[in-house]
Design a protein around this motif. Structure first.
Motif, PDB file in Angstrom:
ATOM      1  N   ARG A 509      38.064  31.667  43.639  1.00 34.53           N
ATOM      2  CA  ARG A 509      36.667  31.261  43.487  1.00 34.53           C
ATOM      3  C   ARG A 509      36.520  30.080  42.517  1.00 34.53           C
ATOM      4  O   ARG A 509      35.713  29.173  42.752  1.00 34.53           O
ATOM      5  N   VAL A 510      37.302  30.061  41.456  1.00 36.27           N
ATOM      6  CA  VAL A 510      37.148  28.957  40.510  1.00 36.27           C
ATOM      7  C   VAL A 510      37.684  27.660  41.113  1.00 36.27           C
ATOM      8  O   VAL A 510      37.129  26.574  40.868  1.00 36.27           O
ATOM      9  N   LEU A 511      38.735  27.754  41.935  1.00 33.44           N
ATOM     10  CA  LEU A 511      39.223  26.561  42.632  1.00 33.44           C
ATOM     11  C   LEU A 511      38.197  26.076  43.657  1.00 33.44           C
ATOM     12  O   LEU A 511      37.977  24.864  43.810  1.00 33.44           O
ATOM     13  N   GLN A 512      37.564  26.999  44.351  1.00 30.29           N
ATOM     14  CA  GLN A 512      36.513  26.620  45.291  1.00 30.29           C
ATOM     15  C   GLN A 512      35.352  25.948  44.564  1.00 30.29           C
ATOM     16  O   GLN A 512      34.856  24.897  44.992  1.00 30.29           O
ATOM     17  N   GLY A 513      34.934  26.564  43.471  1.00 31.58           N
ATOM     18  CA  GLY A 513      33.825  25.993  42.713  1.00 31.58           C
ATOM     19  C   GLY A 513      34.137  24.591  42.218  1.00 31.58           C
ATOM     20  O   GLY A 513      33.274  23.691  42.258  1.00 31.58           O
ATOM     21  N   ALA A 514      35.368  24.373  41.760  1.00 30.37           N
ATOM     22  CA  ALA A 514      35.764  23.060  41.280  1.00 30.37           C
ATOM     23  C   ALA A 514      35.689  22.022  42.398  1.00 30.37           C
ATOM     24  O   ALA A 514      35.185  20.904  42.196  1.00 30.37           O
TER      25      ALA A 514
END
Length: 566
Positions: A509-514
């Protein structure tokens, strides 16, 4: 007395109703040029590939090609163990539609663009082709993905140089001719055994040294294999990577179906698997009975050797699942956008607007994460940051995208209503297909274990993961909170395997958000972070379309418009 005058002159039947208000089929579009996310990614990172992608995008939206996909799944592969004279042949017959699809995939370089080009970001460009091909027919995406992953194995063994050459070919040929006589080859993998499943250490197939012989101008170490494989993908392939034990050590081998003298190797196909989905593609059980194979790598190092291929297969599954999600969304958008209910287009109903927007956000996030992993793969040889990021992000993306695909397929089916559950509708096929990638090349738990293993063994992976996020610090409060939450879960997950799943989900999720913050409109990123950040009170339920504080209805409508194939 009933006469012909009582019947409808056009149909020959009594008129009962007029067929109207049927949704239009999702055809006649370009799945690349009409996709804002995909076309922008190629424009940023591989503009040289735009024409190739546009050509394949037109194939994906072509009604005749979609009919080939239907036929290939309607008329399933059939095992032919013997010919009519009683000779053992161990071959698989397919409907002509399968071969037409395979020819299209090879013609458009889906299996091998990254190995054929000298341009930058070849893996990313090839990932976009795979993403598009997974919107054509997922059964044929299995052999294209394995053909993509095989090159490292061929290049690691000098005796297999001719196979590396043929794996770059673009003319598909369905035959049993010897490799030197073929323009290209199809490659399979046969690893799993009954007693071991994902635990390849439990391999029971054995191999004994049979001699060193010339093979197409190189020295090959030949062995005889005896044993079984519970899952063999594409049993009609020209050759297979497989595992067997030599003096107790698991060793990697390559098994050609046809030997240099033109005879057929001993490769007994026991039966084809009757699968829930992926039905156009043949999967089988096979038996080795003194089967000849060439050793790849050192004896006893087979698992390490085959894992060098796994990075590429896992990347392809992450990409492929994102493509399947995109196709599900495209079908939902076309159905709801061309069918009326309760006085308006279904897509205009407020609840449906939120459902479609929520799905669009999920698909865009999945797509951008998969493409980021592909770009990291391109940089593995030249950048330590990209190498370390790829090591942890690849299994994380495979876990997450493959696990999310069934939820998108389910919601897209809901958008169709009962029509989506009928086999004439491609949505039913997608629904059955969606769970498969999550169990190929390692289940969800296997991927989470691999993420944890990477982070434990190399602290550089942890540093690379969070270094990827540093440039975005301070841009969005919810993203900063998601980063902090991910840092905590990584710390706790490394201490306790029990937390490996939430840790891996947070990483995805944090990679997607980035990636959304970097490349997507603010309202897409805002909607994602308002619902997927995991913060207390985020206002997102367990189903799509349950936003509470993720922006206004006009913003949701703009997200839907962005997702529509133009």
């Amino acid at each position: 007395m009933l006469t012909r005058t009582h019947l409808s002159p056009s149909s020959g039947f009594a008129p009962t109703h007029e067929v109207r208000n049927q949704a239009q089929p999702a055809s006649g579009f370009n799945a690349f040029t009409g996709d804002a996310v995909l076309s922008a990614a190629i424009a940023r990172d591989a503009p040289w590939a735009a024409a190739r992608c546009a050509a394949l995008g037109a194939v994906a939206g072509d009604e005749a090609v979609q009919e080939l996909a239907r036929l290939a799944n309607r008329h399933l592969p059939e095992l032919q163990t013997h010919d009519r004279f009683g000779n053992r042949v161990d071959w698989v017959e397919f409907h002509p539609a399968w071969h037409q699809l395979m020819a299209l995939a090879w013609q458009h370089e889906v299996p091998n663009l990254s190995w054929r080009t000298n341009e930058s970001n070849g893996h990313l460009a090839r990932a976009v082709l795979s993403y598009l091909w997974n919107q054509v027919e997922q059964g044929t995406a299995c052999p294209t993905g394995m053909a993509y992953a095989c090159l490292p194995g061929f290049e690691a063994e000098p005796a297999l140089a001719i196979w590396a050459e043929k794996a770059r070919g673009t003319s598909y040929e369905f035959s049993r001719r010897e490799v030197a006589d073929k323009p290209s080859v199809v490659i399979g993998y046969a690893m799993t055994e009954k007693q071991g499943g994902s635990d390849l250490r439990e391999t029971q197939t054995t191999a004994t040294f049979a001699g060193t012989h010339d093979y197409h101008g190189a020295t090959a170490h030949w062995y005889q294999l005896t044993g079984h494989k519970w899952f063999c993908s594409v049993p009609q392939a020209d050759g297979f990577f497989t595992l067997a034990k030599v003096d107790g050590g698991v060793t990697c081998f390559f098994l050609p179906r046809t030997l240099p003298d033109g005879s057929h190797n001993r490769f007994a196909v026991q039966r084809l698997k009757d699968k829930a989905g992926n039905r156009s593609n043949a999967s089988s059980e096979v038996e080795y009975q003194g089967t000849l194979a060439i050793r790849v790598g050192e004896e006893g190092h087979g698992i390490r050797e085959i894992l060098s291929h796994a990075h590429l297969t896992r990347l392809d599954f992450a990409v492929g699942s994102a493509g399947l999600m995109r196709q599900s969304l495209t079908l939902a958008l076309r159905h709801t956008g061309t069918r009326n209910a309760f006085g308006s287009r279904i897509a205009e109903r407020p609840m449906m607007v939120q459902v479609l927007a929520d799905m669009a956000v999920e698909v865009e996030a999945a797509t951008l994460m998969a493409l980021r992993v592909a770009r990291a793969t391109d940089g593995m040889q030249t950048s330590e940051h990209e190498r370390l990021l790829a090591r942890v992000a690849t299994p994380a993306a495979k876990f997450f995208n493959c696990s999310r695909a069934p939820s998108i397929a389910y919601e897209a089916l809901q958008c169709h209503g009962g029509n989506g559950f009928i086999e004439e509708n491609p949505m039913a096929r997608l629904y059955r297909e969606a769970p498969l990638n999550s169990v190929w090349e390692g289940t969800a738990n296997m991927m989470c274990m691999d993420v944890r293993r990477a982070l434990q063994r190399d602290a550089g992976c942890v540093d690379a993961l969070f270094a990827e996020l540093v440039p975005l610090a301070g841009q969005h409060a919810r993203f900063d909170a998601l980063v902090a939450q991910t840092q905590r879960l990584v710390r706790d997950g490394l201490e306790d395997e029990y937390l490996a799943r939430p840790m891996t989900e947070a990483i995805a999720r944090v990679l997607q958000g980035a990636e959304l913050l970097r490349h997507s409109p603010a309202e897409v990123g805002d909607a994602f972070l308002a619902t997927r950040s995991g913060a207390i009170g985020s206002g997102w339920g367990v189903h799509y379309g349950t936003w509470q504080n993720a922006g206004s209805q006009p913003a949701a409508r703009r997200i839907v418009q962005r997702a529509a194939v133009q």
